[in-house]
Motif scaffolding. Sequence first.
Motif, short mmCIF file in Angstrom:
data_model
loop_
_atom_site.label_atom_id
_atom_site.label_comp_id
_atom_site.label_asym_id
_atom_site.label_seq_id
_atom_site.Cartn_x
_atom_site.Cartn_y
_atom_site.Cartn_z
N GLN A 174 -35.79 -15.27 22.17
CA GLN A 174 -35.55 -16.47 22.96
C GLN A 174 -35.62 -17.69 22.07
N LEU A 175 -34.59 -18.52 22.13
CA LEU A 175 -34.57 -19.79 21.42
C LEU A 175 -34.93 -20.89 22.41
N ASP A 176 -35.96 -21.67 22.08
CA ASP A 176 -36.44 -22.73 22.97
C ASP A 176 -35.72 -24.03 22.65
N GLU A 177 -35.00 -24.55 23.64
CA GLU A 177 -34.19 -25.75 23.44
C GLU A 177 -34.43 -26.80 24.53
N PRO A 178 -35.64 -27.35 24.64
CA PRO A 178 -35.83 -28.45 25.59
C PRO A 178 -34.97 -29.67 25.25
N ALA A 179 -34.56 -29.79 23.98
CA ALA A 179 -33.71 -30.92 23.60
C ALA A 179 -32.34 -30.86 24.28
N PHE A 180 -31.97 -29.69 24.81
CA PHE A 180 -30.69 -29.58 25.52
C PHE A 180 -30.67 -30.43 26.78
N ASN A 181 -31.82 -30.84 27.28
CA ASN A 181 -31.87 -31.69 28.47
C ASN A 181 -31.85 -33.17 28.13
N VAL A 182 -31.73 -33.47 26.85
CA VAL A 182 -31.83 -34.86 26.41
C VAL A 182 -30.53 -35.33 25.77
N TYR A 183 -29.96 -34.51 24.92
CA TYR A 183 -28.80 -34.91 24.12
C TYR A 183 -27.56 -34.15 24.58
N MET A 184 -27.08 -34.52 25.76
CA MET A 184 -26.02 -33.75 26.40
C MET A 184 -24.74 -33.70 25.57
N ASP A 185 -24.36 -34.83 24.98
CA ASP A 185 -23.14 -34.85 24.18
C ASP A 185 -23.28 -33.95 22.96
N ASP A 186 -24.47 -33.93 22.36
CA ASP A 186 -24.68 -33.09 21.18
C ASP A 186 -24.66 -31.61 21.55
N VAL A 187 -25.14 -31.27 22.74
CA VAL A 187 -25.08 -29.86 23.18
C VAL A 187 -23.64 -29.37 23.11
N LEU A 188 -22.73 -30.18 23.64
CA LEU A 188 -21.33 -29.78 23.67
C LEU A 188 -20.67 -29.89 22.31
N ALA A 189 -21.09 -30.88 21.51
CA ALA A 189 -20.46 -31.12 20.21
C ALA A 189 -20.86 -30.07 19.18
N TRP A 190 -22.16 -29.72 19.15
CA TRP A 190 -22.60 -28.75 18.13
C TRP A 190 -23.81 -27.90 18.54
N GLY A 191 -24.42 -28.19 19.68
CA GLY A 191 -25.61 -27.43 20.07
C GLY A 191 -25.33 -25.97 20.35
N ILE A 192 -24.28 -25.68 21.10
CA ILE A 192 -23.91 -24.29 21.40
C ILE A 192 -23.47 -23.59 20.12
N GLU A 193 -22.73 -24.29 19.29
CA GLU A 193 -22.31 -23.71 18.01
C GLU A 193 -23.51 -23.31 17.16
N ALA A 194 -24.54 -24.14 17.16
CA ALA A 194 -25.75 -23.83 16.39
C ALA A 194 -26.45 -22.59 16.96
N LEU A 195 -26.48 -22.47 18.29
CA LEU A 195 -27.06 -21.27 18.90
C LEU A 195 -26.30 -20.03 18.46
N HIS A 196 -24.97 -20.11 18.47
CA HIS A 196 -24.17 -18.97 18.06
C HIS A 196 -24.45 -18.58 16.62
N ARG A 197 -24.61 -19.56 15.76
CA ARG A 197 -24.93 -19.25 14.37
C ARG A 197 -26.29 -18.58 14.27
N ALA A 198 -27.24 -19.00 15.11
CA ALA A 198 -28.59 -18.45 15.05
C ALA A 198 -28.65 -17.01 15.53
N ILE A 199 -27.78 -16.60 16.44
CA ILE A 199 -27.84 -15.24 17.00
C ILE A 199 -26.77 -14.32 16.42
N GLU A 200 -26.04 -14.77 15.47
CA GLU A 200 -24.92 -14.00 14.92
C GLU A 200 -25.38 -12.62 14.43
N GLY A 201 -24.70 -11.58 14.93
CA GLY A 201 -24.96 -10.24 14.45
C GLY A 201 -26.21 -9.57 14.98
N LEU A 202 -26.92 -10.19 15.92
CA LEU A 202 -28.16 -9.61 16.43
C LEU A 202 -27.87 -8.51 17.46
N SER A 203 -28.65 -7.44 17.41
CA SER A 203 -28.47 -6.35 18.36
C SER A 203 -29.39 -6.46 19.57
#
Length: 341
Positions: A174-203
């Motif tokens: 589990q990745l904890d992202e309380p900041a997702f409730n604060v920086y809405m534009d950043d979530v869409l601009a790069w926040g989801i992308e960063a999550l994808h990079r963090a979980i890449e290849g995990l089983s």
Amino acid sequence: MLLTTIAGSLPKPAWLAKPQALWAPWNLSGPALAEGKRDAVLVALAEQEEAGIDIVTDGEQSRQHFVHGFLEAIEGVDFTRRVTIGIRADRYKAEVPTVTGPLARRRSVHADEVAFARAHTAKPLKFTIPGPMTIVDTLADEHYRDRRRLAMEFARVINEEARELVARGLDVLQLDEPAFNVYMDDVLAWGIEALHRAIEGLSCTTAVHICYGYGIKANIDWKATLGSEWRQYEQTFPALAASKIDQISIECANSRVPVSLLGLLGGKDVLVGAVDVATDAVETPAEVAATIRRALPYVPAERLYPCTNCGMVPLARDVAHAKLRALVAGAALVRRELGAT
């Protein structure tokens, strides 16, 4: 169906750290501290199992803080260069370390903790790590000077760590992202992308926890300014529904989030917060069940996981344990109504 879990943290025993406090100093040091942390993990696992929690965590017993406990082992983060900054869009002040050079993970941060917990429970094991955006928001940066770039570097480091944790027997990251409730534009601009990079290849199963924060005064005061309905999720839920993350953890008990917004998370498992961590009042099983029922029109029962709203570390231990029991009992009520065992 309706498997129970917690957002992550549980209160620490008084012999390990100051009770009912965030950033609480340790009461032990050296080998005694290492032993005390392991003992506290055993207690946290036992309390969850005794309460009947289905998917357990280590209770974050080995970390002073959910963000800085991860950063302490990352090269390039200097804890001798502490500064006080406003975090979560200046909601409150915190003393944070400084990024002074390239980020590098020279050793695993939490592999020993996961291996220890794995060896002492037969239940599915979840472990929490701060998400890239929340890390970026909880330190000072004198090296990259670019929030997106820094987040991607932390996502790389998280991914390296997560691969090792999965190898040690982790079932849910589990990745904890309380900041997702604060920086809405950043979530869409790069926040989801960063999550994808963090979980890449995990089983393992992957989750993200987004909420309105611990039950501390700064968060309670902030929530009082958000109006009669908290609709921030309207902006982020569609992006999360389209993401590669398996599970979304949401604050629902005593919150002003319109429960209908959960319908925007179609196709995802939803960890429905049915226990309020901002009050010492212990929910009755009936109250927990009512929160679960409100979510069922929008989340299929096979995708709904009753959970706590957020971490429970600021609570008294007896209160937290009673809330765990209520969570399990409330889920059992609804499970019986649905004809499930």
